[in-house]
Design an enzyme around this catalytic site. Structure first.
Site, PDB file in Angstrom:
ATOM      1  N   LYS A 105       1.174  -1.246  -0.089  1.00 35.79           N
ATOM      2  CA  LYS A 105       0.324  -0.433   0.417  1.00 35.79           C
ATOM      3  C   LYS A 105       0.777   0.876  -0.010  1.00 35.79           C
ATOM      4  O   LYS A 105       1.919   0.989   0.531  1.00 35.79           O
ATOM      5  CB  LYS A 105      -0.892  -0.198   1.426  1.00 35.79           C
ATOM      6  CG  LYS A 105      -0.323   0.709   2.573  1.00 35.79           C
ATOM      7  CD  LYS A 105      -1.343   0.474   3.703  1.00 35.79           C
ATOM      8  CE  LYS A 105      -0.645   0.595   4.859  1.00 35.79           C
ATOM      9  NZ  LYS A 105      -1.358   0.938   6.381  1.00 35.79           N
ATOM     10  N   THR A 156     -10.459   3.958  10.171  1.00 32.17           N
ATOM     11  CA  THR A 156     -11.878   5.189   9.218  1.00 32.17           C
ATOM     12  C   THR A 156     -12.191   3.372   7.862  1.00 32.17           C
ATOM     13  O   THR A 156     -12.633   3.358   7.061  1.00 32.17           O
ATOM     14  CB  THR A 156     -11.433   5.901   7.970  1.00 32.17           C
ATOM     15  OG1 THR A 156      -9.842   5.603   7.423  1.00 32.17           O
ATOM     16  CG2 THR A 156     -11.000   7.468   8.632  1.00 32.17           C
ATOM     17  N   ALA A 157     -11.127   2.018   7.884  1.00 36.89           N
ATOM     18  CA  ALA A 157     -10.884   0.991   7.544  1.00 36.89           C
ATOM     19  C   ALA A 157     -10.824   1.736   6.486  1.00 36.89           C
ATOM     20  O   ALA A 157     -11.414   0.524   5.323  1.00 36.89           O
ATOM     21  CB  ALA A 157     -12.199   0.413   7.430  1.00 36.89           C
ATOM     22  N   THR A 178      -8.072   1.159   4.711  1.00 33.38           N
ATOM     23  CA  THR A 178      -6.940   0.344   4.605  1.00 33.38           C
ATOM     24  C   THR A 178      -7.394  -1.482   4.092  1.00 33.38           C
ATOM     25  O   THR A 178      -6.832  -2.137   2.638  1.00 33.38           O
ATOM     26  CB  THR A 178      -5.806   0.353   5.412  1.00 33.38           C
ATOM     27  OG1 THR A 178      -4.493   1.307   5.399  1.00 33.38           O
ATOM     28  CG2 THR A 178      -4.692  -0.654   5.178  1.00 33.38           C
TER      29      THR A 178
END
Length: 131
Positions: free
Chosen positions: A9, A42-43, A45
Site C-alpha cells: 500500500k 476509517t477502514a 486500508t
C-alpha cells in the site's frame, strides 16, 4: 501449511486516512484470507486490501484487528466491502450503531488484562501468558 500474501500500500501525505493498494504479492485464488491489522480507523486500508483479494479470486476474506476506532465512513466501507467478518477486541468500546454491523464480532480482552495485572502485582511472569 498456510501461505502468505502481502498487500503493498501507499499513502499520499497530502491525503490523510487514505491508502491505495498498489500490488498484491502472492496467490490468493480460492483461498480463505485473513487480514491482520493493529488498528482500524476509517477502514480504508482493510477495505482496499479486501477488494484486491477479492479481485484476485479469494474465497473468503476475514479481518482481525486489536483496536476498532471505526471513525467516519468505516462502517459503511466495511458493509460495502467483500469482508465476511471483522473480529476486533474491546480495547475501544464500540458505540451502539457500530455494534449493529452484522460483520463485526467483538472479543473481550478483560480476562487476559486482569491476569496480567494480577501477575505483575504478584511479581510473576507476564510473558508466559503469551507463550
Amino acid at each position: 501449511n498456510a501461505s502468505i500474501a502481502i498487500c503493498d500500500k501507499r499513502r499520499d501525505p497530502r491525503r490523510p486516512n487514505e491508502a491505495h493498494i498498489i500490488n498484491l504479492v502472492g496467490d490468493v485464488r480460492n483461498k480463505d484470507c485473513v487480514i491482520i491489522d493493529d488498528i482500524i480507523d476509517t477502514a480504508g486500508t482493510v477495505c482496499e486490501a479486501s477488494k484486491a483479494l477479492s479481485r484476485e479470486g479469494a474465497k473468503r476474506i476475514l479481518v482481525c484487528a486489536v483496536h476498532p476506532v471505526l471513525s467516519g465512513p468505516a462502517i459503511q466501507r466495511i458493509d460495502a466491502s467483500p469482508i465476511e467478518q471483522l473480529v476486533v477486541t474491546d480495547t475501544i468500546p464500540l458505540a451502539e450503531d457500530k455494534r449493529r454491523c452484522s460483520k463485526i464480532r467483538v472479543l473481550t480482552v478483560s480476562h487476559i488484562l486482569a491476569e496480567a495485572i494480577r501477575r505483575i502485582h504478584a511479581e510473576q511472569s507476564v510473558s508466559s501468558l503469551f507463550a
